[in-house]
Scaffold this active site. Structure first.
Site, mmCIF file in Angstrom:
data_model
loop_
_atom_site.group_PDB
_atom_site.id
_atom_site.type_symbol
_atom_site.label_atom_id
_atom_site.label_comp_id
_atom_site.label_asym_id
_atom_site.label_seq_id
_atom_site.Cartn_x
_atom_site.Cartn_y
_atom_site.Cartn_z
ATOM 1 N N CYS A 85 -1.064 6.899 -1.674
ATOM 2 C CA CYS A 85 -2.113 6.665 -2.664
ATOM 3 C C CYS A 85 -2.356 7.907 -3.530
ATOM 4 O O CYS A 85 -1.507 8.258 -4.332
ATOM 5 C CB CYS A 85 -3.382 6.174 -1.983
ATOM 6 S SG CYS A 85 -4.469 5.250 -3.099
ATOM 7 N N HIS A 118 -1.215 1.130 0.884
ATOM 8 C CA HIS A 118 -1.688 1.611 2.186
ATOM 9 C C HIS A 118 -0.957 0.914 3.330
ATOM 10 O O HIS A 118 -1.367 -0.166 3.769
ATOM 11 C CB HIS A 118 -3.197 1.376 2.317
ATOM 12 C CG HIS A 118 -4.019 2.367 1.577
ATOM 13 N ND1 HIS A 118 -4.522 3.512 2.152
ATOM 14 C CD2 HIS A 118 -4.403 2.398 0.282
ATOM 15 C CE1 HIS A 118 -5.193 4.203 1.251
ATOM 16 N NE2 HIS A 118 -5.131 3.546 0.100
ATOM 17 N N GLU A 142 -0.917 1.640 6.456
ATOM 18 C CA GLU A 142 -1.684 1.638 7.708
ATOM 19 C C GLU A 142 -2.657 0.472 7.793
ATOM 20 O O GLU A 142 -3.126 0.133 8.886
ATOM 21 C CB GLU A 142 -2.441 2.962 7.845
ATOM 22 C CG GLU A 142 -3.791 3.040 7.155
ATOM 23 C CD GLU A 142 -3.740 3.014 5.629
ATOM 24 O OE1 GLU A 142 -4.757 2.674 4.997
ATOM 25 O OE2 GLU A 142 -2.676 3.340 5.066
#
Length: 352
Positions: free
Chosen positions: A244, A328, A330
């Site tokens: 990001c 993202h 995760e």
């Protein structure tokens, strides 16, 4: 109490206020159907008023273990229906109690899809959440308040900390890292030394890490020239992985340009294509800026693109031993599709 969202273009949207405190921020929307607690505690939302497009929010309550930071950093929340009777075996309390505990202004009972249509038509813009009875002069005064630009300073840790006991030592530059990112690194056999955002490159390299991770964070990457200067010193010294804001800082550090999107990518359902394999991943995203692919150095390799608007979602630079993604991994909307990126980082540190 009745309240109102007033956008800087003059549009107004009415609802109910949890508290009578006003909020000022950039109004954005998130399209996720679940994950509201992770969204509300994501430090990358610092300074923003989050509009949730999904109509029912709070239906499974709250759980401290899934929060992404010690507190919400958003300026305010806007919801259609705020559930006051959640059902979930892990529930620890209502979302309303969570919001009021942290004193975040919240407007609910609002037509959030109308707000979303306004943002899609006109782009993100400043807005205020105020009591309905507030005088117009006071509302205009709030709208004239300049928005904070040094948002990373609000969310970065104040001191160095350690996490995990894995085989690979990773130096983390924390620009507002989500808790799940750090947990994902630890799960992949990493032990972390987590540094504040404005740490000098020499201090990071002094711990002799096996790799360096650049985290997510809020705001415009061009507002961080001091950080970019330090990232430039890190490139080529150790394997680097960025997510990001970390992706954007790496892009700026090698001479690429960033630009602001009209209304950003925020949600858990964005399709991203792996350029090499052609596989499409469903990703979680939260960003208002992108690196312009056309400005990347000729020897950088585009690895991922967004299938909604063909913007850059990832690139690698083998010459300098780093790679990065805009989304993202995760957050696992796949749910595990994108976790291979952490394994790829470990492989780099192994020299594979």
């Amino acid at each position: 109490m009745r309240g109102c969202l007033v956008l800087e273009n003059g549009q107004k949207f009415y609802g109910q206020l949890l508290m009578d405190e006003p909020a000022v921020g950039e109004v954005v929307f998130n399209t996720g159907m679940t994950g509201y607690e992770e969204t509300f505690t994501d430090p990358s939302y610092a300074g923003q008023i989050i509009t949730m497009t999904y109509p029912l929010i709070g239906n499974y309550g709250t759980l401290k273990d899934i929060q992404q930071a010690d507190r919400p950093y958003a300026a305010g929340f806007i919801l259609s229906e705020l559930c006051d009777r959640p059902s979930n075996w892990q529930n620890e309390g209502t979302l309303a109690s969570f919001i009021m505990t942290h004193r975040i202004p919240c407007l609910y009972g609002v037509d959030t899809r109308a707000i979303t249509r306004a943002i899609r038509s006109h782009g993100v813009m400043k807005g205020v959440i105020v009591p309905e009875h507030m005088a117009d002069a006071d509302v205009q005064s709030l709208l004239a308040t300049p928005l904070e630009t040094l948002l990373v300073k609000q969310v970065t840790p104040k001191s160095v900390r350690k996490m995990g006991d894995g085989r690979f030592h990773v130096a983390v530059m924390d620009f507002g890292a989500k808790a799940n990112i750090l947990k994902s690194l630890v799960k992949n056999d990493c032990r972390l030394t987590v540094f504040p955002a404005y740490t000098k490159a020499e201090e990071v390299l002094a711990v002799n890490p096996d790799g360096i991770f650049l985290s997510n964070g809020p705001g415009d990457p061009q507002d961080l020239p001091e950080v970019i200067a330090e990232v430039k010193k890190l490139i080529g010294k150790k394997p680097i992985f960025g997510i990001c804001l970390g992706h954007q800082l790496l892009g700026l550090s090698v001479g690429a340009k960033s630009r602001k999107l009209a209304f950003g990518h925020r949600g858990a359902n964005h399709p991203v294509k792996d350029v090499k394999t052609g596989r499409v991943y469903i990703t979680s995203q939260n960003h208002g800026y992108v690196i312009d692919e056309a400005t990347l150095p000729s020897d950088a390799i585009v690895t991922h693109v967004n299938l909604h608007d063909n913007t850059l979602e990832g690139f690698a630079y083998p010459k300098y031993n780093f790679f990065c993604v805009q989304y993202h991994p995760e957050a696992s909307p796949g749910p595990t599709d994108n976790l291979y990126l952490f394994e790829q980082f470990v492989s780099m540190m192994e020299g594979k």
